[in-house]
Design a protein around this motif. Sequence first.
Motif: not given
Length: 130
Positions: A19-26, A28-35
């Motif tokens: 998986s790829v997790l993207l850091a949001n503006a805060s 916090v890492f969130v799972l991103d299926d497209l990435s």
Amino acid sequence: RNGDGRTDLTVSKNGLIMSVLLANASGVFVLDDLSTMRAVWLGFKSALDSGSPAGALNYISVDSIPLYSDLLTQLGSNLSTGSATWTDIKLLELRPTYAKFSIVETAGGQRTLHVLIFVKENDRWVLEAI
């Protein structure tokens, strides 16, 4: 770091992209299926570019390995020449365990549209059809 300047995280298990997790503006890492699917596609292309059929098969679904194993082996030395003619992937359809993308191949002045199918297999996005 990605284009927004924040650090992203790629999670691998036994060398396979999970998986790829993207850091949001805060932050916090969130799972991103497209990435994640883009990372799988780039990993597949990288294996092709390095002439590694076995490496490329790591990104293919279990059901599709027999078909693509023979094909990649037959391509031999031509394996590393194809991906340079492909565009980036473009999302066509996304479901919880299925996604469809398109790429355009330009070769000899001809443009050909190809459809890529990703499936979620054992909690991991893999290519089902190219």
